[in-house]
Design a protein around this motif. Sequence first.
Motif: not given
Length: 196
Positions: A58-67, A95-102
Motif C-alpha cells: 500500500d502507498f501508506s507503507t514506508t520505504y523503511r518498512q518495505m526495506y 518517508p513513504r511513497p505518495e499517490r498523485f490522486q491524493e
Amino acid sequence: MSSSALRVAVVCMNNMNRSMEAHSILQKRGFSVRSFGAGSRVKLPGPPRCRRRPVRYDFSTTYRQMYDDLSRKDRECYRGNGVLHILERNERIKPRPERFQECSDPFDLIFTCDERVYDRVVQELNAREQVTFQPVHVVNVDIKDTLEEAALGAFLICELCQNLQQADDMEDSLDQLLLAAEEKTGKSFLHTVCFY
C-alpha cells in the motif's frame, strides 16, 4: 523565474524509481519538487524465480518498512536487483511513497514518466473541480523503468526545468524547449495544459 518559484511534480507508476531519481536530482538543484505514483498500489519486482509475481505494498507503507520486509524475504535477491539501494535512496528523500490522486497541491509543471501515467494524471486533473483556474503544464518524458534510464531521464527533466527557470515566460517557452529536446534526444514528448 527562480528555481524555488517553479513548483514541479514528477509522477511514475509506483513513486519508487523514475520519479524518485528525478526528485533527488531536482531537489539537489534547489527546485521545489514533489514526487508521486499514479498506481493503485506500489509494485516491486519479485525474485527472478517468480518474475510474474511482483511484491505489492500500500502507498501508506514506508520505504523503511518495505526495506525491512524485503531484507527478511531475500536480502541477496533484492540487493542484487537494486531494489534495496532504491529504497535506501528514497528514504533519505521522504518517508513513504505518495499517490498523485491524493494530492490537491497546485503545481506549475508535472512530468510523467510514461504514457499510461500521463493519461492517468491528465484524467485526474480534468476530473477535479476547477477552483483557481491556474494552468498546470503536464509533460510526458518516456523513461524505461531501469536504474540507468531513470538517471538519464532525471537529468533530462532537470535540464528542461533549468531552461524553463531562465525563460521569461513559461507559456511561450515550453513548446520550443520541448521541440529542441526532441531534436537533441530523439524522444517525443506529450504536453497538455490542465487547470486547477
